[in-house]
Structure formats: structure tokens, C-alpha cells
Design a protein around this motif. Structure first.
Motif, PDB file in Angstrom:
ATOM      1  N   ALA A  62      67.304  -2.743  58.258  1.00  0.00           N
ATOM      2  CA  ALA A  62      67.939  -2.709  56.719  1.00  0.00           C
ATOM      3  C   ALA A  62      67.294  -3.981  55.942  1.00  0.00           C
ATOM      4  O   ALA A  62      67.354  -4.923  56.441  1.00  0.00           O
ATOM      5  CB  ALA A  62      69.213  -2.447  56.582  1.00  0.00           C
ATOM      6  N   VAL A  63      66.981  -3.679  54.799  1.00  0.00           N
ATOM      7  CA  VAL A  63      66.868  -4.757  53.734  1.00  0.00           C
ATOM      8  C   VAL A  63      68.018  -4.824  52.922  1.00  0.00           C
ATOM      9  O   VAL A  63      68.596  -3.841  52.338  1.00  0.00           O
ATOM     10  CB  VAL A  63      65.584  -4.389  52.810  1.00  0.00           C
ATOM     11  N   ALA A  64      68.709  -5.951  52.646  1.00  0.00           N
ATOM     12  CA  ALA A  64      69.788  -6.058  51.758  1.00  0.00           C
ATOM     13  C   ALA A  64      69.587  -6.902  50.511  1.00  0.00           C
ATOM     14  O   ALA A  64      68.791  -7.873  50.842  1.00  0.00           O
ATOM     15  CB  ALA A  64      70.911  -6.501  52.482  1.00  0.00           C
ATOM     16  N   THR A  65      70.157  -6.736  49.371  1.00  0.00           N
ATOM     17  CA  THR A  65      70.173  -7.533  48.274  1.00  0.00           C
ATOM     18  C   THR A  65      71.589  -7.478  47.661  1.00  0.00           C
ATOM     19  O   THR A  65      72.031  -6.328  47.740  1.00  0.00           O
ATOM     20  CB  THR A  65      68.935  -7.193  47.347  1.00  0.00           C
ATOM     21  N   GLY A  66      71.852  -8.457  46.834  1.00  0.00           N
ATOM     22  CA  GLY A  66      73.025  -8.376  46.120  1.00  0.00           C
ATOM     23  C   GLY A  66      73.714  -9.721  45.877  1.00  0.00           C
ATOM     24  O   GLY A  66      73.186 -10.663  46.125  1.00  0.00           O
ATOM     25  N   SER A  67      75.100  -9.728  45.373  1.00  0.00           N
ATOM     26  CA  SER A  67      75.758 -10.900  44.920  1.00  0.00           C
ATOM     27  C   SER A  67      77.102 -10.821  44.999  1.00  0.00           C
ATOM     28  O   SER A  67      77.495 -10.095  45.885  1.00  0.00           O
ATOM     29  CB  SER A  67      75.045 -11.611  43.769  1.00  0.00           C
ATOM     30  N   HIS A  68      77.845 -11.148  43.843  1.00  0.00           N
ATOM     31  CA  HIS A  68      79.252 -11.119  43.713  1.00  0.00           C
ATOM     32  C   HIS A  68      79.719 -11.037  42.283  1.00  0.00           C
ATOM     33  O   HIS A  68      78.623 -10.875  41.459  1.00  0.00           O
ATOM     34  CB  HIS A  68      79.990 -12.701  44.199  1.00  0.00           C
ATOM     35  N   LEU A  69      80.712 -10.145  41.994  1.00  0.00           N
ATOM     36  CA  LEU A  69      81.231  -9.915  40.846  1.00  0.00           C
ATOM     37  C   LEU A  69      82.526 -10.859  40.535  1.00  0.00           C
ATOM     38  O   LEU A  69      82.842 -10.774  39.313  1.00  0.00           O
ATOM     39  CB  LEU A  69      81.640  -8.432  40.933  1.00  0.00           C
ATOM     40  N   ASP A  70      83.015 -11.534  41.420  1.00  0.00           N
ATOM     41  CA  ASP A  70      84.080 -12.510  41.105  1.00  0.00           C
ATOM     42  C   ASP A  70      83.590 -13.776  40.264  1.00  0.00           C
ATOM     43  O   ASP A  70      82.394 -14.083  40.451  1.00  0.00           O
ATOM     44  CB  ASP A  70      84.913 -12.629  42.227  1.00  0.00           C
ATOM     45  N   ALA A 385      62.020  -7.295  37.707  1.00  0.00           N
ATOM     46  CA  ALA A 385      60.516  -6.843  38.199  1.00  0.00           C
ATOM     47  C   ALA A 385      60.391  -7.590  39.472  1.00  0.00           C
ATOM     48  O   ALA A 385      59.769  -7.176  40.294  1.00  0.00           O
ATOM     49  CB  ALA A 385      59.836  -7.220  37.210  1.00  0.00           C
ATOM     50  N   ALA A 386      60.673  -8.872  39.480  1.00  0.00           N
ATOM     51  CA  ALA A 386      60.365  -9.684  40.655  1.00  0.00           C
ATOM     52  C   ALA A 386      61.340  -9.195  41.741  1.00  0.00           C
ATOM     53  O   ALA A 386      60.750  -9.054  42.985  1.00  0.00           O
ATOM     54  CB  ALA A 386      60.917 -11.120  40.425  1.00  0.00           C
ATOM     55  N   LEU A 387      62.259  -9.006  41.545  1.00  0.00           N
ATOM     56  CA  LEU A 387      63.317  -8.193  42.713  1.00  0.00           C
ATOM     57  C   LEU A 387      62.757  -7.101  43.203  1.00  0.00           C
ATOM     58  O   LEU A 387      62.608  -6.762  44.267  1.00  0.00           O
ATOM     59  CB  LEU A 387      64.827  -8.084  42.339  1.00  0.00           C
ATOM     60  N   ALA A 388      62.207  -6.212  42.416  1.00  0.00           N
ATOM     61  CA  ALA A 388      61.654  -5.132  42.754  1.00  0.00           C
ATOM     62  C   ALA A 388      60.418  -5.150  43.561  1.00  0.00           C
ATOM     63  O   ALA A 388      60.022  -4.584  44.428  1.00  0.00           O
ATOM     64  CB  ALA A 388      61.433  -4.138  41.374  1.00  0.00           C
ATOM     65  N   ASP A 389      59.484  -5.999  43.030  1.00  0.00           N
ATOM     66  CA  ASP A 389      58.357  -6.445  43.767  1.00  0.00           C
ATOM     67  C   ASP A 389      58.580  -6.932  45.191  1.00  0.00           C
ATOM     68  O   ASP A 389      57.918  -6.503  46.174  1.00  0.00           O
ATOM     69  CB  ASP A 389      57.575  -7.852  42.940  1.00  0.00           C
ATOM     70  N   VAL A 390      59.627  -7.897  45.311  1.00  0.00           N
ATOM     71  CA  VAL A 390      59.771  -8.237  46.740  1.00  0.00           C
ATOM     72  C   VAL A 390      60.414  -7.229  47.473  1.00  0.00           C
ATOM     73  O   VAL A 390      60.133  -7.143  48.619  1.00  0.00           O
ATOM     74  CB  VAL A 390      60.881  -9.548  46.154  1.00  0.00           C
ATOM     75  N   LEU A 391      61.365  -6.505  46.994  1.00  0.00           N
ATOM     76  CA  LEU A 391      61.911  -5.436  47.692  1.00  0.00           C
ATOM     77  C   LEU A 391      60.975  -4.300  48.028  1.00  0.00           C
ATOM     78  O   LEU A 391      60.830  -3.854  49.365  1.00  0.00           O
ATOM     79  CB  LEU A 391      63.198  -4.526  46.975  1.00  0.00           C
ATOM     80  N   ALA A 392      59.976  -3.969  47.161  1.00  0.00           N
ATOM     81  CA  ALA A 392      58.828  -3.126  47.738  1.00  0.00           C
ATOM     82  C   ALA A 392      58.052  -3.561  48.851  1.00  0.00           C
ATOM     83  O   ALA A 392      57.799  -2.728  49.589  1.00  0.00           O
ATOM     84  CB  ALA A 392      57.845  -2.939  46.440  1.00  0.00           C
ATOM     85  N   ASP A 393      57.788  -4.968  48.623  1.00  0.00           N
ATOM     86  CA  ASP A 393      57.154  -5.515  50.081  1.00  0.00           C
ATOM     87  C   ASP A 393      57.930  -5.305  51.214  1.00  0.00           C
ATOM     88  O   ASP A 393      57.297  -5.091  52.148  1.00  0.00           O
ATOM     89  CB  ASP A 393      56.860  -6.945  49.452  1.00  0.00           C
ATOM     90  N   LEU A 394      59.049  -5.878  51.022  1.00  0.00           N
ATOM     91  CA  LEU A 394      60.117  -5.599  52.107  1.00  0.00           C
ATOM     92  C   LEU A 394      60.187  -4.377  52.825  1.00  0.00           C
ATOM     93  O   LEU A 394      60.393  -4.161  54.047  1.00  0.00           O
ATOM     94  CB  LEU A 394      61.286  -6.464  52.082  1.00  0.00           C
ATOM     95  N   LEU A 395      60.475  -3.366  51.783  1.00  0.00           N
ATOM     96  CA  LEU A 395      60.624  -1.970  52.240  1.00  0.00           C
ATOM     97  C   LEU A 395      59.427  -1.369  52.861  1.00  0.00           C
ATOM     98  O   LEU A 395      59.775   0.026  53.539  1.00  0.00           O
ATOM     99  CB  LEU A 395      61.255  -1.413  51.148  1.00  0.00           C
ATOM    100  N   THR A 396      58.387  -1.514  52.608  1.00  0.00           N
ATOM    101  CA  THR A 396      57.205  -0.854  52.848  1.00  0.00           C
ATOM    102  C   THR A 396      56.229  -1.594  53.895  1.00  0.00           C
ATOM    103  O   THR A 396      55.406  -0.977  54.357  1.00  0.00           O
ATOM    104  CB  THR A 396      56.506  -0.347  51.743  1.00  0.00           C
ATOM    105  N   GLY A 397      56.455  -3.039  53.761  1.00  0.00           N
ATOM    106  CA  GLY A 397      55.619  -3.650  54.645  1.00  0.00           C
ATOM    107  C   GLY A 397      55.930  -3.748  56.152  1.00  0.00           C
ATOM    108  O   GLY A 397      56.934  -3.296  56.450  1.00  0.00           O
TER     109      GLY A 397
END
Ligand code: HGY
Ligand code: MN
Ligand code: MN
Ligand code: MN
Length: 397
Positions: A62-70, A385-397
Motif C-alpha cells: 500500500a501507498v499511504a499519505t496523510g498528516s494530523h488534525l490536532d 496537484a503535486a501530491l496527486a502527481d506523486v501518488l499517481a507515480d507510486l500507485l501505478t509505477g
């Protein structure tokens, strides 16, 4: 999305107070769950209270991304939430582009990243990686004496289950955290987004100065045991040591007891936050501050205890991943800036267990942990857009 989340936990002065599992944080977490479910993501809460929203069945690779809300007390709007909102918006963008992931994507919201309520930063990710024991975490208390265990229970979680979570982390091939830049290196460049290289070693030390309460007007100077004096010396020593070592040291969050105008206090609790570009400099700063505190305490007949509460070694993000993200973001254009940071992140905790990278979105003033933290809307969109570019590469590469 941003407009829905922005009012949650905002004080009248524009700062945020979202302390883990208190009202505003609970509302912010509910907002995330609602947004994730609205996108058909499978939302799960792990044994430590971190949220995971899955696009595709949870599974290995899996590829994961995220952060925090506190937030910190009177914190900014972007520190944490920008990474969470950008993750949701990146899912929308990937779908708009017609990207079909070849592996699962998980959006993560880590609990107690700031340590604002219970004192240890990245508590949720440190529990999941096993970096902090459940015994120590469950016994942590907030200013009212509520324990992490009790707060977990009130949040509907089982404190007995808290602890390392290899089952979840073992699924992750890579974690990417997008975060507002906490500094202004990007402002002097044409780049709205940069890539993280490292996190400075840093930590928090508790300072307890124990004196003797007495009358402010009748107690002769030579008879005093005033904890405020070594406390004052220590504040100045922190500044001097940081300057001497090109480091950063801050004494803050002080509690004076009893806090009367006409009484010499008996006790001062405070915290040292120290950070440096390398371990040797950090150790030198902390040793210098500790020495100054102990000498001043002795001089003024005051007791002192300096206790390490959290410590993060230098984090070097995975070079191959860093360079891969940099190449994706650069495309045929100029290389994007690669930035070290003095700010801690859950990515810094996960980095010892999962290949990890960070993206930073330009902060025009560099201000953070303040109501004045800000990022331009265009730069935030560039971050998505940058995160989508990076995730697209990681999710399909
Ligand atoms: O304190 C930090 O560096 C981070 O913002 N939690
Ligand atoms: Mn922060
Ligand atoms: Mn943060
Ligand atoms: Mn973080």
C-alpha cells in the motif's frame, strides 16, 4: 472541504485549539471520516486511535499519505490539516485524471501529533511503531490529570489494545506526508512545493525548579529559595547555548505555583524544546542548559530536575524516494528544492519503519504554531496537484 474544516476549533483570536479527543478534535476527526466515506473510502480506526481511510482493500504494497488534525495551543490552520485535506483532494484529482491504482492507497490521520494535550509529540505514530510503550503512553496525563488511557476510553477505544501495530504498518510500502512549510525557504524560489530531505534531531526536556514558598515582602533576600531565579537563568542559557551551536532552543509552557503576586513561588515547571542540525550540537546545547540550570539552582538554594520526555534522532528521508518524488515534480522543468526542517512529523517517526518522504507547501512568512500561519490558495492547489502527481507515480509505477 477547507471551508467546512476551518471553523472547527478556531478561537476568537484566529488560533486553533484541537487537543486530542477533546471536542474540536473529535469534530475534526468526524469531519474526516465523513469526507472519506463520501468518497467511498473504507475508514478504520487502529488500536491507537489513528484513522486510516482506504481506497482499495487494505493489503500489502500500500501507498499511504496523510498528516494530523490536532494543534498546538492557539495553533495555525494549516499545520496538519493541509496534509489531510490535500490527501482527500488528491484522491479527487486522481479520479478526475482516471488514474486506476494498482495498489491500495491509505489516507492517515495520526492522533496527538503535537503532543499539545499529553506532552509527547507524535504519540499515535510512536505507539504504532512501538517507539513508545503502551505502559508509558497510557499513563501520560493532561493538565487536568486525565490519562491517555481514560481519554482513549472516552473516545470509545480499548486502552488495553494500545501498542505496536505491525499489522497496519506492515501493509505500507511507502508513506508521503504533505505539510505546510514551517520556514520560508521556498518563498525565495519560484517553487510552491519542495521535497523534504531530513528532520533535525530534537527533543523535549521537563525542567522542575523546587524552592520554598514565602512572603514576598518580609523574606530577606538571603533567606529566599526562589525557583524563579534559576528558571530565569535557564531561559537565557538556552538562548546562549543555541546561538553558540547554530541550534534552536526554547523554554516555554511554564507553570508557576502558587501563583500569587505577593508570594515567592515554591515551584516552577517548564519545558525545554531543543533542536539542532546534528546530534553533537543538540547534545551540547542540552548539556549546557542542564549545567546552567543546576549551577543556578545551587546558587539560589533551589532544587532542580531535568527530565527527557521525548527525543527524536536525525531523520534522513529515504533518498531513492526523495529523488523519485523530486523527479516527478520537476518533470522537464528545474529541480524542486530539497529542504531540511527543524519541525517534527509523524513521517519522521514512520521513517524508521517505512520508506517515507515529505512534500512542503510554500509558506510566505514561514510562521507556524501561530494564528498567523498562512499559505497562498494557489500554492495549496499546487500542493494537491503535486501530491496527486506523486501518488499517481507510486500507485501505478
Ligand atoms: O513540534 C513540531 O516540530 C511539530 O510541529 N509537531
Ligand atoms: Mn506542528
Ligand atoms: Mn504538523
Ligand atoms: Mn506531522
Amino acid at each position: 472541504m477547507w471551508a467546512d474544516l476551518a471553523p472547527v476549533g478556531r478561537d476568537p483570536d484566529g488560533g486553533y485549539r484541537r487537543f486530542s479527543w477533546e471536542g474540536a478534535d473529535t469534530d475534526a476527526r468526524a469531519w474526516f471520516v465523513q469526507e472519506a466515506k463520501a468518497r467511498g473510502l473504507d475508514v478504520r480506526t487502529d488500536r491507537n486511535g489513528n484513522l486510516w481511510a482506504w481506497w482499495g482493500a487494505p493489503g500489502p504494497g500500500a501507498v499511504a499519505t496523510g498528516s494530523h488534525l490536532d494543534s498546538v495551543p492557539s495553533g495555525g490552520a494549516f499545520d496538519g490539516p493541509l496534509g489531510v485535506v490535500s490527501a482527500l483532494a488528491a484522491v479527487d484529482e486522481l479520479r478526475r485524471r482516471g488514474v486506476r491504482p494498482a495498489r491500495p492507497l491509505a489516507l492517515a490521520v495520526f492522533v496527538e501529533e503535537e503532543g499539545g494535550r499529553f506532552g509527547v509529540p507524535c504519540l499515535g505514530s510512536r505507539l504504532s511503531t512501538g517507539e513508545i510503550s503502551p505502559e508509558r503512553a497510557l499513563g501520560l496525563t493532561d493538565a487536568d490529570g486525565t490519562t491517555w488511557a481514560a481519554a482513549m476510553e472516552r473516545a470509545g477505544l480499548d486502552p488495553a489494545a494500545a501498542g505496536a501495530d505491525p499489522a497496519t504498518l506492515g501493509l505500507l510500502d511507502v508513506f508521503v506526508e504533505l505539510h505546510v512549510e514551517q520556514g520560508r525557504a521556498l518563498e525565495d524560489t519560484p517553487h510552491p512545493v519542495g521535497v523534504g530531505s531530513s528532520i533535525w534531531p530534537h527533543g523535549r526536556w521537563r525542567l522542575d525548579f523546587t524552592g520554598r514558598a514565602d512572603h514576598a515582602g518580609t523574606t530577606r533576600l538571603e533567606d529566599r529559595s526562589d525557583p524563579m531565579l534559576p528558571f530565569a537563568h535557564t531561559i537565557l542559557a538556552a538562548r546562549e547555548m543555541a546561538a553558540a551551536h547554530g541550534a534552536r532552543a526554547t523554554v516555554a509552557k511554564a507553570r508557576v505555583a502558587p501563583n500569587g503576586t505577593n508570594a515567592i513561588p515554591s515551584l516552577v515547571n517548564a519545558w525545554l524544546d531543543a533542536r539542532a542540525a546534528d546530534e553533537a550540537a543538540l547534545e551540547a546545547v542540552v548539556a549546557g542548559v542542564r549545567g546552567a540550570a543546576e549551577r543556578a539552582a545551587l546558587e539560589h538554594g533551589v532544587g532542580v530536575a531535568v527530565t527527557a520526555e521525548s527525543r527524536t534522532p536525525l531523520v534522513a528521508f529515504t533518498e531513492g524516494l526523495r529523488d523519485r518524488l523530486g523527479a516527478v515534480l520537476a518533470g522537464d522543468g528545474p529541480a524542486v528544492p530539497v529542504l531540511p526542517t527543524g519541525a517534527g512529523h509523524d513521517a519522521g517517526v514512520l521513517a524508521a519503519h517505512v520508506p517515507t518522504a515529505m512534500l512542503y507547501v510554500r509558506n510566505p512568512t514561514g510562521v507556524s504554531h501561530s494564528p498567523h500561519e498562512w499559505a497562498r490558495p494557489d500554492d495549496c492547489h499546487a500542493g494537491v496537484a503535486a501530491l496527486a502527481d506523486v501518488l499517481a507515480d507510486l500507485l501505478t509505477g
